[in-house]
Design a protein around this motif. Structure first.
Motif, PDB file in Angstrom:
ATOM      1  N   ASN A 163       0.849  -1.194   0.000  1.00 16.83           N
ATOM      2  CA  ASN A 163       0.000   0.000   0.000  1.00 16.83           C
ATOM      3  C   ASN A 163       0.878   1.235   0.000  1.00 16.83           C
ATOM      4  O   ASN A 163       1.754   1.382   0.852  1.00 16.83           O
ATOM      5  CB  ASN A 163      -0.887   0.036   1.249  1.00 16.83           C
ATOM      6  CG  ASN A 163      -1.927  -1.064   1.243  1.00 16.83           C
ATOM      7  OD1 ASN A 163      -2.296  -1.586   0.196  1.00 16.83           O
ATOM      8  ND2 ASN A 163      -2.390  -1.439   2.422  1.00 16.83           N
ATOM      9  N   ARG A 169      -1.608  16.417  -3.917  1.00 14.90           N
ATOM     10  CA  ARG A 169      -2.118  16.022  -5.243  1.00 14.90           C
ATOM     11  C   ARG A 169      -1.787  17.050  -6.310  1.00 14.90           C
ATOM     12  O   ARG A 169      -2.599  17.368  -7.166  1.00 14.90           O
ATOM     13  CB  ARG A 169      -3.630  15.792  -5.176  1.00 14.90           C
ATOM     14  CG  ARG A 169      -4.393  16.953  -4.563  1.00 14.90           C
ATOM     15  CD  ARG A 169      -5.903  16.775  -4.657  1.00 14.90           C
ATOM     16  NE  ARG A 169      -6.558  17.748  -3.815  1.00 14.90           N
ATOM     17  CZ  ARG A 169      -7.844  18.033  -3.855  1.00 14.90           C
ATOM     18  NH1 ARG A 169      -8.637  17.409  -4.689  1.00 14.90           N
ATOM     19  NH2 ARG A 169      -8.366  18.932  -3.045  1.00 14.90           N
ATOM     20  N   LYS A 175       0.256  13.838  -8.296  1.00 17.24           N
ATOM     21  CA  LYS A 175      -0.464  13.024  -9.287  1.00 17.24           C
ATOM     22  C   LYS A 175       0.476  12.112 -10.078  1.00 17.24           C
ATOM     23  O   LYS A 175       0.230  10.912 -10.161  1.00 17.24           O
ATOM     24  CB  LYS A 175      -1.292  13.921 -10.201  1.00 17.24           C
ATOM     25  CG  LYS A 175      -2.515  14.528  -9.506  1.00 17.24           C
ATOM     26  CD  LYS A 175      -3.219  15.520 -10.436  1.00 17.24           C
ATOM     27  CE  LYS A 175      -4.381  16.223  -9.757  1.00 17.24           C
ATOM     28  NZ  LYS A 175      -4.946  17.274 -10.646  1.00 17.24           N
ATOM     29  N   GLN A 179       0.651   7.916 -10.117  1.00 20.51           N
ATOM     30  CA  GLN A 179       0.560   7.135 -11.353  1.00 20.51           C
ATOM     31  C   GLN A 179       1.746   6.182 -11.503  1.00 20.51           C
ATOM     32  O   GLN A 179       1.593   5.042 -11.950  1.00 20.51           O
ATOM     33  CB  GLN A 179       0.453   8.088 -12.549  1.00 20.51           C
ATOM     34  CG  GLN A 179      -0.897   8.804 -12.581  1.00 20.51           C
ATOM     35  CD  GLN A 179      -0.865  10.137 -13.307  1.00 20.51           C
ATOM     36  OE1 GLN A 179       0.136  10.510 -13.907  1.00 20.51           O
ATOM     37  NE2 GLN A 179      -1.960  10.867 -13.250  1.00 20.51           N
ATOM     38  N   LEU A 182       1.244   3.307  -9.044  1.00 21.32           N
ATOM     39  CA  LEU A 182       0.196   2.412  -9.550  1.00 21.32           C
ATOM     40  C   LEU A 182       0.739   1.555 -10.691  1.00 21.32           C
ATOM     41  O   LEU A 182       0.493   0.347 -10.765  1.00 21.32           O
ATOM     42  CB  LEU A 182      -0.995   3.244 -10.037  1.00 21.32           C
ATOM     43  CG  LEU A 182      -2.215   2.468 -10.551  1.00 21.32           C
ATOM     44  CD1 LEU A 182      -2.808   1.587  -9.462  1.00 21.32           C
ATOM     45  CD2 LEU A 182      -3.269   3.430 -11.095  1.00 21.32           C
ATOM     46  N   THR A 187      -0.901  -0.577  -4.508  1.00 19.33           N
ATOM     47  CA  THR A 187      -2.260  -0.093  -4.265  1.00 19.33           C
ATOM     48  C   THR A 187      -2.087   1.334  -3.751  1.00 19.33           C
ATOM     49  O   THR A 187      -1.444   1.552  -2.731  1.00 19.33           O
ATOM     50  CB  THR A 187      -2.959  -0.972  -3.214  1.00 19.33           C
ATOM     51  OG1 THR A 187      -2.994  -2.312  -3.720  1.00 19.33           O
ATOM     52  CG2 THR A 187      -4.366  -0.475  -2.912  1.00 19.33           C
ATOM     53  N   VAL A 188      -2.624   2.300  -4.485  1.00 21.97           N
ATOM     54  CA  VAL A 188      -2.244   3.698  -4.257  1.00 21.97           C
ATOM     55  C   VAL A 188      -3.409   4.524  -3.718  1.00 21.97           C
ATOM     56  O   VAL A 188      -4.493   4.523  -4.314  1.00 21.97           O
ATOM     57  CB  VAL A 188      -1.741   4.350  -5.557  1.00 21.97           C
ATOM     58  CG1 VAL A 188      -1.360   5.804  -5.324  1.00 21.97           C
ATOM     59  CG2 VAL A 188      -0.566   3.566  -6.120  1.00 21.97           C
ATOM     60  N   THR A 189      -3.171   5.206  -2.615  1.00 22.95           N
ATOM     61  CA  THR A 189      -4.150   6.152  -2.078  1.00 22.95           C
ATOM     62  C   THR A 189      -3.614   7.566  -2.216  1.00 22.95           C
ATOM     63  O   THR A 189      -2.493   7.861  -1.798  1.00 22.95           O
ATOM     64  CB  THR A 189      -4.455   5.851  -0.604  1.00 22.95           C
ATOM     65  OG1 THR A 189      -4.997   4.537  -0.497  1.00 22.95           O
ATOM     66  CG2 THR A 189      -5.451   6.864  -0.024  1.00 22.95           C
ATOM     67  N   MET A 190      -4.431   8.433  -2.831  1.00 26.45           N
ATOM     68  CA  MET A 190      -4.079   9.844  -2.958  1.00 26.45           C
ATOM     69  C   MET A 190      -4.781  10.610  -1.839  1.00 26.45           C
ATOM     70  O   MET A 190      -6.010  10.727  -1.835  1.00 26.45           O
ATOM     71  CB  MET A 190      -4.545  10.390  -4.310  1.00 26.45           C
ATOM     72  CG  MET A 190      -3.899   9.726  -5.520  1.00 26.45           C
ATOM     73  SD  MET A 190      -2.109   9.996  -5.626  1.00 26.45           S
ATOM     74  CE  MET A 190      -2.060  11.778  -5.760  1.00 26.45           C
ATOM     75  N   ALA A 191      -3.986  11.124  -0.900  1.00 22.62           N
ATOM     76  CA  ALA A 191      -4.523  11.889   0.220  1.00 22.62           C
ATOM     77  C   ALA A 191      -4.125  13.354   0.058  1.00 22.62           C
ATOM     78  O   ALA A 191      -3.186  13.672  -0.677  1.00 22.62           O
ATOM     79  CB  ALA A 191      -3.991  11.328   1.529  1.00 22.62           C
ATOM     80  N   HIS A 192      -4.844  14.242   0.731  1.00 19.32           N
ATOM     81  CA  HIS A 192      -4.616  15.677   0.514  1.00 19.32           C
ATOM     82  C   HIS A 192      -5.322  16.481   1.600  1.00 19.32           C
ATOM     83  O   HIS A 192      -5.832  15.913   2.582  1.00 19.32           O
ATOM     84  CB  HIS A 192      -5.092  16.058  -0.889  1.00 19.32           C
ATOM     85  CG  HIS A 192      -6.437  15.495  -1.226  1.00 19.32           C
ATOM     86  ND1 HIS A 192      -7.595  16.048  -0.771  1.00 19.32           N
ATOM     87  CD2 HIS A 192      -6.797  14.374  -1.911  1.00 19.32           C
ATOM     88  CE1 HIS A 192      -8.624  15.323  -1.193  1.00 19.32           C
ATOM     89  NE2 HIS A 192      -8.162  14.296  -1.890  1.00 19.32           N
ATOM     90  N   ARG A 194      -8.111  17.781   1.883  1.00 17.17           N
ATOM     91  CA  ARG A 194      -9.523  17.506   2.148  1.00 17.17           C
ATOM     92  C   ARG A 194      -9.734  16.098   2.725  1.00 17.17           C
ATOM     93  O   ARG A 194     -10.864  15.638   2.811  1.00 17.17           O
ATOM     94  CB  ARG A 194     -10.340  17.640   0.869  1.00 17.17           C
ATOM     95  CG  ARG A 194     -10.205  18.961   0.160  1.00 17.17           C
ATOM     96  CD  ARG A 194     -10.729  20.119   1.005  1.00 17.17           C
ATOM     97  NE  ARG A 194     -10.688  21.336   0.236  1.00 17.17           N
ATOM     98  CZ  ARG A 194     -11.676  21.735  -0.579  1.00 17.17           C
ATOM     99  NH1 ARG A 194     -12.767  21.016  -0.679  1.00 17.17           N
ATOM    100  NH2 ARG A 194     -11.565  22.852  -1.250  1.00 17.17           N
ATOM    101  N   THR A 195      -8.655  15.413   3.015  1.00 20.21           N
ATOM    102  CA  THR A 195      -8.752  14.041   3.519  1.00 20.21           C
ATOM    103  C   THR A 195      -9.125  14.034   4.998  1.00 20.21           C
ATOM    104  O   THR A 195      -8.595  14.815   5.781  1.00 20.21           O
ATOM    105  CB  THR A 195      -7.399  13.324   3.316  1.00 20.21           C
ATOM    106  OG1 THR A 195      -7.182  13.177   1.918  1.00 20.21           O
ATOM    107  CG2 THR A 195      -7.379  11.956   3.981  1.00 20.21           C
ATOM    108  N   LYS A 196     -10.054  13.155   5.344  1.00 23.88           N
ATOM    109  CA  LYS A 196     -10.453  12.986   6.746  1.00 23.88           C
ATOM    110  C   LYS A 196      -9.562  11.918   7.364  1.00 23.88           C
ATOM    111  O   LYS A 196      -9.275  10.919   6.728  1.00 23.88           O
ATOM    112  CB  LYS A 196     -11.930  12.551   6.790  1.00 23.88           C
ATOM    113  CG  LYS A 196     -12.650  12.924   8.067  1.00 23.88           C
ATOM    114  CD  LYS A 196     -14.147  12.726   7.949  1.00 23.88           C
ATOM    115  CE  LYS A 196     -14.500  11.249   7.895  1.00 23.88           C
ATOM    116  NZ  LYS A 196     -15.964  11.058   7.726  1.00 23.88           N
ATOM    117  N   ILE A 201      -4.985   7.244   7.671  1.00 22.74           N
ATOM    118  CA  ILE A 201      -4.738   6.761   6.310  1.00 22.74           C
ATOM    119  C   ILE A 201      -3.241   6.564   6.072  1.00 22.74           C
ATOM    120  O   ILE A 201      -2.817   5.574   5.489  1.00 22.74           O
ATOM    121  CB  ILE A 201      -5.389   7.719   5.286  1.00 22.74           C
ATOM    122  CG1 ILE A 201      -6.914   7.474   5.304  1.00 22.74           C
ATOM    123  CG2 ILE A 201      -4.823   7.534   3.890  1.00 22.74           C
ATOM    124  CD1 ILE A 201      -7.731   8.413   4.475  1.00 22.74           C
TER     125      ILE A 201
END
Lengths: 299, 299
Positions: A163, A169, A175, A179, A182, A187-192, A194-196, A201
């Motif tokens: 992970n 982003r 970004k 890419q 990936l 397995t890629v999570t883009m956090a920023h 606005r992430t809770k 995470i």
């Protein structure tokens, strides 16, 4: 024992490979890779960066050209120079140092560079190729490409089952980094912003990449024990302990505490930083090989 | 109570909006949106799709043109036809029905369509614009664009604070879908065949999007209670209960059990399916507005 990922060493080995590839190409095809850097105005930091790029290009055995234009240059004249360099067969990479003075439409300037000479990897065609997994014909943005090389020193080329979390982003880094991860089967999570539950995470990440521009935001308890931490931030902060008015560079990760938890971590400075300029040179030699109809070296 | 997301209704309201926008454009600028569809060979399924697209285009008030070429058409002749349609001012959208017969280089054909007429959103320039968050000048791939409209019926336009998980990383759907969700401020995880603990990752999703092409792979215990589930799969499977040799369509989600857990879910058929053709028409009217120098409607 936490492994410190030494970006200077990795960058030096990339540069050595580029130098050898440049020599081989010249011997075989009579082609010397050519890098043209355009700088507009007098910003001292920009001039320092451009100077470093020129020195590195020479060290790689390239034909290194610098165009220094006055602050009052018009958009039209800058576009004309880019068009000349696009048409110049001795030039394989064209780079316009950013930021440009305010009266320029930077985006239009960047998009006027031929995609195959866009060694910064900022052209929409190169973004599209990366987004669709075509790493064979495009040019990849330098800082994410360099960060991937550092990830590879720890995990190899195939990140299946891992992970990855990227914080940030931006088009310049977050970004394209997502890419690339990936594409390498993470397995890629883009956090920023606005992430809770950003901390929660981040704790799921086997590979945690921080590119937010906030000094030491990522704390030890955001890091999964044993994770690989790639710190892309470069923030200048006051360092009163070094004397009045002194400053120091820190990353987006609270290095001292996070390095006690991480399995591997990049320092700031000396981590991702040296990779960016190395990958710029890599893109230039790749562009020169392609133009000569030869298979470029892989990095 | 689980909300069933009715794709037919949403698609119908999109089509009504397109029809009105097409009429307005013709009244204002004398321009009728034109969609040209090229089909090569005799595949019955492809002919059925193309027929449906032509009928829908007429229903939207478009100039609808179909070019039917024989199986033995050469790459060169197909490229010539695309070039003619690129140059034809009465045509705003050009679509080559895929798959092409094997002797074609499909990628070269797709990339020969002008990006501003690429209503399937497959050109590398459109991929690059989407990847860099430029939704204002590019054209977005139809199935992800339509899936986003369905997400919006539940969550509105701003997905801040929501976790989205996309299963599947194809260039046609998974990657652009992830980019659209990220652009709408979701925290986005791209999961795929190399993902470890796929079920566990799916359970973190407030918005779960499945596009893997495996009948009913996503089970109830993969779904977070109350989550929105978007099922992009269309799989034909045996349906002995309907009689010997009979088949039925199912999605990638085990609908019966998952709909007991989800807060909102798309059925198959009747969910994402009807949105794809609607968004193709939307892209065509958008392309026509842009060409006429008018601000296109937003969908």
């Amino acid at each position: 024992m936490t492994q410190i990922i030494n970006g200077k060493d990795v960058a030096a080995s990339v540069i050595a490979k580029i130098k050898a590839a440049s020599d081989t190409l010249e011997a075989k095809s009579g082609v010397k890779p050519g890098l043209a850097v355009i700088i507009v105005g007098d910003d001292p930091a920009s001039h320092a960066y451009v100077g470093a790029k020129g020195r590195m290009a020479k060290e790689c055995g390239f034909n290194s050209v610098q165009h220094t234009l006055p602050e009052e240059t018009t958009q039209e004249d800058l576009l004309k120079l880019v068009a000349e360099l696009n048409a110049d067969a001795s030039i394989h990479g064209v780079l316009v140092q950013l930021p440009l003075p305010r009266h320029f439409d930077s985006e239009a300037v960047i998009q006027s560079i031929l995609p195959e000479k866009d060694v910064d990897g900022l052209h929409v065609v190169n973004a599209g190729k990366l987004a669709t997994g075509d790493l064979e014909t495009g040019l990849i943005s330098c800082t994410p490409a360099g960060s991937m090389l550092l990830v590879r020193t720890i995990h190899g080329a195939d990140l299946s089952g891992l992970n990855a979390v990227v914080i940030g982003r931006s088009n310049l880094f977050g970004k394209p980094m997502g890419q690339l991860l990936l594409n390498a089967n993470a397995t890629v999570t883009m956090a920023h912003s606005r992430t809770k539950d950003l901390a929660g995470i981040c704790r799921t990440a086997d590979i945690l990449v921080a590119a937010v521009g906030r000094p030491e935001m990522v704390k030890a308890d955001w890091v999964k024990p044993g994770a690989t931490v790639i710190d892309v931030g470069i923030n200048r902060v006051p360092a009163p302990e070094k004397g009045e008015g002194k400053t120091k560079l820190v990353g987006d990760v609270a290095y001292a505490e996070a390095s006690a938890v991480a399995g591997a971590i990049t320092p700031v400075p000396g981590g991702v930083g040296p990779m960016t300029i190395a990958m710029l040179m890599a893109n230039t030699v790749i562009a020169a090989y392609r133009k000569a109809g030869e298979t470029p070296p892989a990095f």
